[in-house]
Design an enzyme around this catalytic site. Structure first.
Site, PDB file in Angstrom:
ATOM      1  N   LEU A 139       0.817  -1.212   0.000  1.00  0.00           N
ATOM      2  CA  LEU A 139       0.000   0.000   0.000  1.00  0.00           C
ATOM      3  C   LEU A 139       0.853   1.266   0.000  1.00  0.00           C
ATOM      4  O   LEU A 139       1.943   1.297   0.561  1.00  0.00           O
ATOM      5  CB  LEU A 139      -0.917  -0.010   1.227  1.00  0.00           C
ATOM      6  CG  LEU A 139      -1.808  -1.255   1.339  1.00  0.00           C
ATOM      7  CD1 LEU A 139      -2.629  -1.204   2.630  1.00  0.00           C
ATOM      8  CD2 LEU A 139      -2.727  -1.396   0.127  1.00  0.00           C
ATOM      9  N   HIS A 140       0.323   2.286  -0.650  1.00  0.00           N
ATOM     10  CA  HIS A 140       0.988   3.591  -0.686  1.00  0.00           C
ATOM     11  C   HIS A 140      -0.070   4.671  -0.479  1.00  0.00           C
ATOM     12  O   HIS A 140      -1.260   4.357  -0.267  1.00  0.00           O
ATOM     13  CB  HIS A 140       1.735   3.767  -2.003  1.00  0.00           C
ATOM     14  CG  HIS A 140       0.902   3.494  -3.227  1.00  0.00           C
ATOM     15  ND1 HIS A 140      -0.195   4.246  -3.564  1.00  0.00           N
ATOM     16  CD2 HIS A 140       0.984   2.513  -4.169  1.00  0.00           C
ATOM     17  CE1 HIS A 140      -0.727   3.783  -4.674  1.00  0.00           C
ATOM     18  NE2 HIS A 140      -0.044   2.713  -5.062  1.00  0.00           N
ATOM     19  N   HIS A 160      -3.461   4.420  -2.181  1.00  0.00           N
ATOM     20  CA  HIS A 160      -4.444   3.529  -1.544  1.00  0.00           C
ATOM     21  C   HIS A 160      -5.085   4.213  -0.332  1.00  0.00           C
ATOM     22  O   HIS A 160      -6.278   4.060  -0.067  1.00  0.00           O
ATOM     23  CB  HIS A 160      -3.767   2.240  -1.064  1.00  0.00           C
ATOM     24  CG  HIS A 160      -3.241   1.370  -2.159  1.00  0.00           C
ATOM     25  ND1 HIS A 160      -1.893   1.157  -2.352  1.00  0.00           N
ATOM     26  CD2 HIS A 160      -3.877   0.643  -3.116  1.00  0.00           C
ATOM     27  CE1 HIS A 160      -1.716   0.345  -3.366  1.00  0.00           C
ATOM     28  NE2 HIS A 160      -2.897   0.024  -3.862  1.00  0.00           N
ATOM     29  N   VAL A 198      -3.034   9.914  -7.080  1.00  0.00           N
ATOM     30  CA  VAL A 198      -2.134  10.645  -6.172  1.00  0.00           C
ATOM     31  C   VAL A 198      -0.740  10.608  -6.791  1.00  0.00           C
ATOM     32  O   VAL A 198      -0.298   9.566  -7.301  1.00  0.00           O
ATOM     33  CB  VAL A 198      -2.126   9.992  -4.767  1.00  0.00           C
ATOM     34  CG1 VAL A 198      -1.168  10.733  -3.839  1.00  0.00           C
ATOM     35  CG2 VAL A 198      -3.531   9.990  -4.187  1.00  0.00           C
TER      36      VAL A 198
END
Ligand code: PAF
Length: 293
Positions: free
Chosen positions: A33-34, A37, A176
């Site tokens: 995840l980043h 997310h 993003v």
């Protein structure tokens, strides 16, 4: 935050939520995840009583020579990140839990799942649509959250729920980016430092395409050619595809008019395939997904 590896325990927990009248939002992911997310999680938390994040690297959406084995995985790291957010349930099943027997049933969208990335990755969107259908059947969410970065995937899922009359609102969340424009992706960690820097060329090309669109260019070729020049100037980028499409249907566009459009780009940096997109129109557009509601 409860972590489930089994369909049964997640279903039982969600049945209790539903019995209390709580709404459920799901954020399907393949983990690693980043911040992109986390935007999906934040949006889901603001719009639902209960948020479920699914973490599953789905083997059926990878082709035989693709990066399934190299795809980054770190469940502990993912759970630590999610701890800071209002996530009630994480569903992190094994492959055997999701696919206890070879599937005889699949969800295929034609032509939408077979054009663009679907043409370059045959069977990819069948794998995506089928696993998302399974996740929807397991979670039975009111809303589901997907990033606009994977724009064709978002369009495929919107169309799938419309075609199958699934009572689930699909929410697309803007991409993003890093400060230099690179779209966040779990695959970015596989880029060498030089390729990581070179990959910003995609955002620069998209900026140029959008500027031309807003300035009134009426020929798709004018926009795409200008973008190709920018990408060709970056020797580390190997352009795989560049398309200007109707943002709601992904139909080809002959002449640019007032409808919302999307520019889609995929390019290889080393052995990493990155994708990016820009939704645009001569006038600012609202959520194009409403067209399928
Ligand atoms: O976008 C992803 O991470 C995956 O394609 C998804 C939607 C979780 C299905 O495996």
């Amino acid at each position: 935050m409860q972590v489930h590896t089994q369909i049964g325990t997640l279903r039982a927990a969600l049945a209790e939520c539903r019995a209390r009248g709580e709404s459920v939002g799901v954020v399907p992911t393949m983990g690693y995840l980043h911040a992109g997310h986390m935007k999906l999680v934040e949006r889901a938390s603001g719009e639902n009583d209960v948020v479920v994040v699914t973490i599953f690297v789905n083997p059926t959406q990878f082709g035989p020579n693709e990066d399934l084995d190299a795809y980054p995985r770190d469940l502990e790291r993912d759970l630590a990140q999610l701890d800071a957010f209002a996530v009630a349930h994480v569903f992190a099943p094994t492959v055997a839990e999701m696919y206890p027997q070879p599937l005889q049933t699949s969800v295929d969208l034609a032509p939408l799942g077979q054009i663009l990335i679907g043409a370059a990755r045959p069977g990819h969107f069948r794998g995506v649509a089928t696993v998302v259908t399974k996740l929807f059947n397991i979670v039975q969410p009111d809303r589901a959250y997907f990033g606009e970065k994977d724009y064709q995937q978002l369009t495929v899922i919107r169309r799938m729920v419309a075609d199958l009359s699934s009572p689930i609102a699909i929410v697309g969340v803007p991409t993003v980016r890093e400060a230099d424009g690179l779209a966040l992706s779990s695959r970015n960690v596989r880029l060498s430092p030089d390729d990581r820097n070179a990959a910003t060329v995609l955002a620069r090309a998209l900026d140029r395409g959008e500027a031309l669109l807003r300035a009134g260019a009426s020929e798709p070729a004018v926009i795409l050619d200008a973008m190709r020049v920018i990408i060709a100037a970056e020797p580390r980028a190997e352009l795989a595809s560049l398309d200007l499409r109707d943002a709601a249907t992904l139909d080809a566009v002959e002449t640019i008019d007032a409808r919302p459009l999307v520019i889609l780009v995929t390019a290889r940096f080393g052995d990493v395939l990155l994708i990016d997109q820009r939704i645009s129109a001569r006038t600012q557009c609202d959520d194009v997904g409403e067209n399928f509601a």
